[in-house]
Design a protein around this motif. Structure first.
Motif, mmCIF file in Angstrom:
data_model
loop_
_atom_site.group_PDB
_atom_site.id
_atom_site.type_symbol
_atom_site.label_atom_id
_atom_site.label_comp_id
_atom_site.label_asym_id
_atom_site.label_seq_id
_atom_site.Cartn_x
_atom_site.Cartn_y
_atom_site.Cartn_z
ATOM 1 N N SER A 19 0.827 -1.209 0.000
ATOM 2 C CA SER A 19 0.000 0.000 0.000
ATOM 3 C C SER A 19 0.863 1.262 0.000
ATOM 4 C CB SER A 19 -0.933 0.004 1.219
ATOM 5 O OG SER A 19 -0.184 -0.066 2.425
ATOM 6 N N VAL A 32 2.096 1.755 -3.518
ATOM 7 C CA VAL A 32 1.003 2.294 -4.336
ATOM 8 C C VAL A 32 0.914 3.803 -4.157
ATOM 9 C CG1 VAL A 32 -1.504 2.352 -4.628
ATOM 10 C CG2 VAL A 32 -0.330 0.157 -4.379
ATOM 11 N N GLU A 33 1.021 4.278 -2.916
ATOM 12 C CA GLU A 33 0.924 5.714 -2.654
ATOM 13 C C GLU A 33 2.110 6.470 -3.246
ATOM 14 O OE1 GLU A 33 -1.704 7.272 -1.494
ATOM 15 O OE2 GLU A 33 -2.610 5.277 -1.505
ATOM 16 N N ARG A 41 1.176 6.700 -6.981
ATOM 17 C CA ARG A 41 -0.119 7.287 -7.324
ATOM 18 C C ARG A 41 -0.007 8.725 -7.841
ATOM 19 N NH1 ARG A 41 -5.053 5.792 -5.551
ATOM 20 N NH2 ARG A 41 -4.198 4.618 -3.799
ATOM 21 N N LEU A 63 0.502 9.268 -11.579
ATOM 22 C CA LEU A 63 -0.442 8.679 -12.517
ATOM 23 C C LEU A 63 -1.576 9.654 -12.808
ATOM 24 C CD1 LEU A 63 -0.683 5.061 -11.049
ATOM 25 C CD2 LEU A 63 0.702 5.846 -12.975
ATOM 26 N N SER A 89 -7.339 7.236 -11.912
ATOM 27 C CA SER A 89 -6.899 5.882 -12.257
ATOM 28 C C SER A 89 -7.678 4.852 -11.447
ATOM 29 C CB SER A 89 -5.398 5.731 -11.982
ATOM 30 O OG SER A 89 -4.648 6.611 -12.797
ATOM 31 N N GLU A 97 -8.583 2.055 -9.098
ATOM 32 C CA GLU A 97 -7.827 1.607 -7.922
ATOM 33 C C GLU A 97 -7.399 0.146 -8.041
ATOM 34 O OE1 GLU A 97 -5.953 2.065 -4.228
ATOM 35 O OE2 GLU A 97 -6.842 3.558 -5.570
ATOM 36 N N LEU A 142 -4.743 -0.188 -10.574
ATOM 37 C CA LEU A 142 -3.503 0.411 -10.077
ATOM 38 C C LEU A 142 -2.753 -0.568 -9.181
ATOM 39 C CD1 LEU A 142 -1.513 2.700 -9.493
ATOM 40 C CD2 LEU A 142 -3.128 3.580 -7.786
#
Length: 218
Positions: free
Chosen positions: A129, A132-133, A136, A139, A143, A145, A148
């Motif tokens: 996670s 991902v942040e 993010r 992007l 987008s 989720e 992603l």
């Protein structure tokens, strides 16, 4: 000198066939990265590093060994020497990276630098996670989720395949950033990538402006 079979013999040239100890150290290096976490392999490498350097040097390779960070790998020498003569063919292949993988490597390298500056620990461990942040913000807005997360997992798998992160057993979605990343992603590489990234972000901002105002708005 030459032997009766007209084969050239070079005295004192390292011979891996007749040296099983040397072979046990060199072969893993030819396959990839050697880490301090394998104490037997690491100890043998430290003890034999002089002979390892001599042997891989014949192959046009250089041993890159960082005792403080705990890793070692082989790097190909320049393909053209100072005299302009062509050197040996590359034994260590170059691997082209996609933009998302390059982006992830750059972000992880910066995260590692921040982590080292804090002086809190020697192991940088991140949850999926958190990765991902990190990605993010680079992007396009809106987008999907689920998509992603799936894409980030694919990129993490590629980076793990390259040896720059390690998935932790028994800890779903957790990775450890390997410190060898510092040897491959240096300040010059980051500076060049940052320039490209800045241009990429400007293009994203331009796309966002178009979406907000509409193509026909004045």
């Amino acid at each position: 000198m030459q032997n009766p079979n007209n084969l050239v013999v070079t005295p004192n040239e390292p011979d891996i066939d007749g040296d099983p100890d040397l072979a046990r150290v060199v072969i893993p290096l030819l396959k990839g990265i050697v880490y301090r976490e394998d104490p037997l392999q690491w100890g043998a490498l430290l003890m034999l590093q002089g002979r390892v350097r001599d042997f891989v040097g014949v192959l046009g390779l250089t041993l890159m060994l960082d005792e403080s960070e705990g890793y070692a790998f082989l790097r190909a020498r320049a393909e053209i020497d100072e005299s302009g003569a062509l050197k040996l063919p590359r034994l260590v292949a170059r691997r082209p990276l996609s933009f998302p993988v390059s982006l992830l490597l750059a972000l992880l390298r910066k995260k590692l630098a921040e982590f080292d500056a804090s002086g809190s620990d020697t192991r940088l461990i991140l949850a999926r996670s958190e990765v991902v942040e990190l990605i993010r913000v680079f992007l396009p807005a809106g987008s999907n989720e689920t998509r992603l997360v799936d894409q980030v997992e694919t990129h993490i798998n590629k980076v793990a395949e390259l040896g720059f992160v390690r998935k932790l057993r028994g800890q779903e979605g957790m990775i450890e950033v390997q410190r060898i990343l510092k040897a491959f992603v240096d300040a010059q590489w980051l500076a060049q990538f940052d320039q490209n990234l800045a241009a990429y972000q400007r293009s994203l901002e331009g796309q966002a402006d178009v979406l907000q105002t509409g193509p026909d708005d004045e």
